[in-house]
Design a protein around this motif. Structure first.
Motif, short mmCIF file in Angstrom:
data_model
loop_
_atom_site.label_atom_id
_atom_site.label_comp_id
_atom_site.label_asym_id
_atom_site.label_seq_id
_atom_site.Cartn_x
_atom_site.Cartn_y
_atom_site.Cartn_z
N LYS A 1 0.96 4.04 -2.95
CA LYS A 1 0.69 5.46 -2.70
C LYS A 1 1.84 6.32 -3.19
CE LYS A 1 -2.34 5.00 1.32
NZ LYS A 1 -2.48 5.24 2.77
N LYS A 2 3.06 5.88 -2.94
CA LYS A 2 4.24 6.62 -3.37
C LYS A 2 4.28 6.71 -4.89
CE LYS A 2 9.26 6.70 -3.08
NZ LYS A 2 10.46 6.01 -2.60
N LYS B 1 0.83 -1.20 0.00
CA LYS B 1 0.00 0.00 0.00
C LYS B 1 0.87 1.26 0.00
CE LYS B 1 -4.04 -1.89 2.37
NZ LYS B 1 -4.89 -1.82 3.57
N LYS B 2 1.88 1.23 0.83
CA LYS B 2 2.79 2.38 0.92
C LYS B 2 3.49 2.61 -0.41
CE LYS B 2 6.46 4.21 3.85
NZ LYS B 2 7.31 3.97 5.03
#
Length: 92
Positions: free
Chosen positions: A77-78, A73-74
């Protein structure tokens, strides 16, 4: 209007997931009657078995869709943020 066992079976199977037309329903009913009382076969047993399997499958728990891990997820998003920055720069 009279259909053979193979065609009747296909219509019976399809009726589990889709609505048959009134004419198709009539063909199945006529076939089931004739098959049972005239032909010696009994496609109504097939119909009962298919209905049972369809109902049993409907009672099974549905598998949950796999989710993204927190790290994925991180990273996603990035990647989205970076893509948005690139798009904004391109538009100027």
């Amino acid at each position: 209007m009279i259909v053979n066992c193979r065609t009747a079976a296909a219509l019976i199977s399809r009726s589990m997931d889709a609505r048959l037309s009134p004419y198709e329903k009539l063909k199945v009913r006529v076939h089931l009657f004739l098959c049972r009382y005239v032909g010696g076969e009994d496609c109504s047993k097939y119909q009962s078995q298919i209905q049972f399997l369809h109902q049993a499958a409907g009672r099974l728990p549905r598998p949950k869709a796999p989710g993204l891990s927190p790290a994925d997820k991180k990273a996603l998003k990035k990647a989205v943020r970076e893509s948005m920055k690139t798009l904004r720069k391109a538009k100027g």
